[in-house]
Design a protein around this motif. Sequence first.
Motif, PDB file in Angstrom:
ATOM      1  N   ARG A 123     -33.616  50.860  78.683  1.00 25.35           N
ATOM      2  CA  ARG A 123     -32.648  50.424  77.935  1.00 25.35           C
ATOM      3  C   ARG A 123     -33.603  49.329  76.763  1.00 25.35           C
ATOM      4  N   LEU A 124     -34.655  49.405  76.659  1.00 25.17           N
ATOM      5  CA  LEU A 124     -35.636  49.240  75.759  1.00 25.17           C
ATOM      6  C   LEU A 124     -35.212  50.479  74.364  1.00 25.17           C
ATOM      7  N   HIS A 125     -35.124  51.381  74.753  1.00 19.98           N
ATOM      8  CA  HIS A 125     -34.767  52.396  73.866  1.00 19.98           C
ATOM      9  C   HIS A 125     -33.272  52.238  73.770  1.00 19.98           C
ATOM     10  N   GLU A 126     -32.663  51.888  74.793  1.00 22.92           N
ATOM     11  CA  GLU A 126     -31.162  51.505  73.880  1.00 22.92           C
ATOM     12  C   GLU A 126     -31.232  50.850  73.191  1.00 22.92           C
ATOM     13  N   SER A 127     -31.611  49.394  73.129  1.00 24.82           N
ATOM     14  CA  SER A 127     -32.006  48.371  71.812  1.00 24.82           C
ATOM     15  C   SER A 127     -32.423  48.334  71.182  1.00 24.82           C
ATOM     16  N   ASP A 128     -33.275  50.184  70.609  1.00 22.50           N
ATOM     17  CA  ASP A 128     -34.234  50.044  69.694  1.00 22.50           C
ATOM     18  C   ASP A 128     -33.819  49.259  68.212  1.00 22.50           C
ATOM     19  N   ALA A 129     -32.831  49.746  68.098  1.00 21.91           N
ATOM     20  CA  ALA A 129     -32.472  49.411  66.856  1.00 21.91           C
ATOM     21  C   ALA A 129     -32.162  47.581  66.636  1.00 21.91           C
ATOM     22  N   ASP A 130     -31.452  47.201  67.509  1.00 22.64           N
ATOM     23  CA  ASP A 130     -31.664  45.612  67.560  1.00 22.64           C
ATOM     24  C   ASP A 130     -32.453  44.831  68.048  1.00 22.64           C
ATOM     25  N   ILE A 131     -34.029  45.356  68.442  1.00 19.02           N
ATOM     26  CA  ILE A 131     -34.861  44.978  67.984  1.00 19.02           C
ATOM     27  C   ILE A 131     -35.348  45.140  66.753  1.00 19.02           C
ATOM     28  N   THR A 132     -35.463  46.464  65.780  1.00 15.89           N
ATOM     29  CA  THR A 132     -35.855  46.617  64.927  1.00 15.89           C
ATOM     30  C   THR A 132     -35.300  45.780  64.060  1.00 15.89           C
ATOM     31  N   GLY A 133     -33.817  45.677  63.954  1.00 11.11           N
ATOM     32  CA  GLY A 133     -33.110  44.229  62.760  1.00 11.11           C
ATOM     33  C   GLY A 133     -34.326  42.973  63.572  1.00 11.11           C
ATOM     34  N   LEU A 134     -33.902  42.567  64.631  1.00 13.27           N
ATOM     35  CA  LEU A 134     -34.444  41.303  64.597  1.00 13.27           C
ATOM     36  C   LEU A 134     -35.903  40.962  64.148  1.00 13.27           C
ATOM     37  N   MET A 135     -36.944  42.113  64.498  1.00 10.20           N
ATOM     38  CA  MET A 135     -37.942  42.176  64.104  1.00 10.20           C
ATOM     39  C   MET A 135     -38.181  41.803  62.348  1.00 10.20           C
ATOM     40  N   GLU A 136     -37.348  42.923  61.937  1.00  7.97           N
ATOM     41  CA  GLU A 136     -36.945  42.824  60.237  1.00  7.97           C
ATOM     42  C   GLU A 136     -36.747  40.786  60.012  1.00  7.97           C
ATOM     43  N   GLN A 137     -35.487  40.588  60.764  1.00  6.26           N
ATOM     44  CA  GLN A 137     -35.335  39.436  60.512  1.00  6.26           C
ATOM     45  C   GLN A 137     -35.785  38.017  60.054  1.00  6.26           C
ATOM     46  N   ALA A 138     -36.814  38.579  61.668  1.00  2.00           N
ATOM     47  CA  ALA A 138     -38.263  37.638  61.831  1.00  2.00           C
ATOM     48  C   ALA A 138     -39.303  37.937  60.816  1.00  2.00           C
ATOM     49  N   THR A 139     -39.209  39.145  60.329  1.00  7.03           N
ATOM     50  CA  THR A 139     -40.041  39.030  58.903  1.00  7.03           C
ATOM     51  C   THR A 139     -39.855  38.068  57.718  1.00  7.03           C
ATOM     52  N   VAL A 197     -37.970  35.767  57.330  1.00 10.51           N
ATOM     53  CA  VAL A 197     -37.942  34.406  58.568  1.00 10.51           C
ATOM     54  C   VAL A 197     -39.822  33.648  57.742  1.00 10.51           C
ATOM     55  N   VAL A 198     -40.050  34.517  58.844  1.00 12.22           N
ATOM     56  CA  VAL A 198     -42.122  34.883  57.683  1.00 12.22           C
ATOM     57  C   VAL A 198     -41.777  34.284  56.363  1.00 12.22           C
ATOM     58  N   GLU A 256     -39.939  34.018  54.020  1.00  9.30           N
ATOM     59  CA  GLU A 256     -39.896  32.507  53.323  1.00  9.30           C
ATOM     60  C   GLU A 256     -40.722  31.627  53.114  1.00  9.30           C
ATOM     61  N   VAL A 257     -41.193  31.556  55.161  1.00  9.77           N
ATOM     62  CA  VAL A 257     -41.656  30.557  55.205  1.00  9.77           C
ATOM     63  C   VAL A 257     -42.897  30.410  54.698  1.00  9.77           C
ATOM     64  N   THR A 258     -43.565  31.159  54.351  1.00 11.97           N
ATOM     65  CA  THR A 258     -44.369  31.250  53.761  1.00 11.97           C
ATOM     66  C   THR A 258     -44.330  30.912  52.494  1.00 11.97           C
ATOM     67  N   VAL A 259     -43.275  31.346  51.584  1.00 14.03           N
ATOM     68  CA  VAL A 259     -43.096  30.679  50.283  1.00 14.03           C
ATOM     69  C   VAL A 259     -43.216  29.492  50.555  1.00 14.03           C
ATOM     70  N   ARG A 260     -41.892  29.373  51.512  1.00 12.49           N
ATOM     71  CA  ARG A 260     -42.127  27.572  51.395  1.00 12.49           C
ATOM     72  C   ARG A 260     -43.021  26.419  51.705  1.00 12.49           C
ATOM     73  N   ARG A 261     -43.574  27.191  51.901  1.00 14.04           N
ATOM     74  CA  ARG A 261     -45.977  26.751  52.301  1.00 14.04           C
ATOM     75  C   ARG A 261     -46.069  26.705  51.462  1.00 14.04           C
ATOM     76  N   GLN A 262     -46.701  27.738  50.531  1.00 11.13           N
ATOM     77  CA  GLN A 262     -46.307  27.727  49.535  1.00 11.13           C
ATOM     78  C   GLN A 262     -45.856  26.876  47.976  1.00 11.13           C
ATOM     79  N   ALA A 263     -44.657  26.555  48.301  1.00 11.57           N
ATOM     80  CA  ALA A 263     -44.108  25.645  47.402  1.00 11.57           C
ATOM     81  C   ALA A 263     -44.811  24.119  47.908  1.00 11.57           C
ATOM     82  N   ILE A 264     -44.589  23.677  48.894  1.00  7.71           N
ATOM     83  CA  ILE A 264     -44.979  22.448  49.404  1.00  7.71           C
ATOM     84  C   ILE A 264     -46.627  21.957  48.983  1.00  7.71           C
TER      85      ILE A 264
END
Length: 331
Positions: A209-225, A227-228, A230-238
């Motif tokens: 199941r993890l192998h079949e969802s490898d692409a989804d997990i990779t996309g989720l990790m990229e989106q999480a990256t 988000v992190v 953007e949060v870092t940029v906003r933190r620096q602006a604040i």
Amino acid sequence: MSRSVRTPLSARDPFKVGLVAIVLAGLVAGLVVLLSVVSFGTGTYTAVIAHTAGLRPGEDVQVHGVPVGEVRSVELRDTDVLVTFTVEEGIELGEGSRAAVKVATLLGTHYLEVDPVGGGQLADGRIPLERTSVPYNLQDVLEGGTRRLEELDAPRLARALTAASRTLAAAGDDVGPALDGVARLSELVAARSGQTGELLRAAEQVSLRLHESDADITGLMEQATLVVREVTVRRQAIRRLLDQTTGLAEALTAIVTETRADVAPALRDLDLALDALNAQDASLERVLDVMAPALRYVANATGNGPFLDLYVDDPAIPADDSLCQLQGGCR
């Protein structure tokens, strides 16, 4: 009606009775042997291995960790060992099937691991020597052991063995319970082999199941990256905003501190001006209160409507044409 007379067994011919008993005993023995050899609902195969490696008849045959049969016999054929084993009918051994002798417990119990590979049927129902393996090769062990023994210091090894024997002799009462504990542990592991196989199959399903969802997990990790990031940029602006706000507060504090001596008199003068304006406002309010009745009486005294006729000679009030000339001409 005539009744048949039954002859007692003691009255019959002993030779015939013994002969019938021998025949029945032979049939029962043959049936027992047939049942022990013939497997109903299973298929019988053979595998050629280099040596037994401790494998014995009656031990399990497993496929991917699940018991599916048992070892029927282990026989010596020329320089190799022929293992006869059974497998459940639902499992088909293909032409590339492999077999390996594995160690099941620390006490030396074994099992035969069969890996069904390929399609078609296993040729002659036999797995050849090149597709079998054993936990160790006795010849390799002897050759390697000989080389290692030649490198050892014999006197020192003798002293070490002597010390070990003395230690074992002193701890003889504790060795037995320890071995019993190991034996119980091995029996528990052997009894739970089915559950272990189910656990391994479940882990395999999770891995798939993890192998079949490898692409989804990779996309989720990229989106999480993202988000992190953007949060870092906003933190620096604040943080920059807070730094600038702190600087502004410090500057205003310095300005107030430096101009306190000048601002205080100005604020006092402003207070005095406001007090004077408030006093004038009160006076004007009283004047308006007094003038309102007087103006009402004057308007009533005129009697010509809501206006008062005033007669003033020019040039106090200019004529209409004069106003047009001043404004640039009337239209």
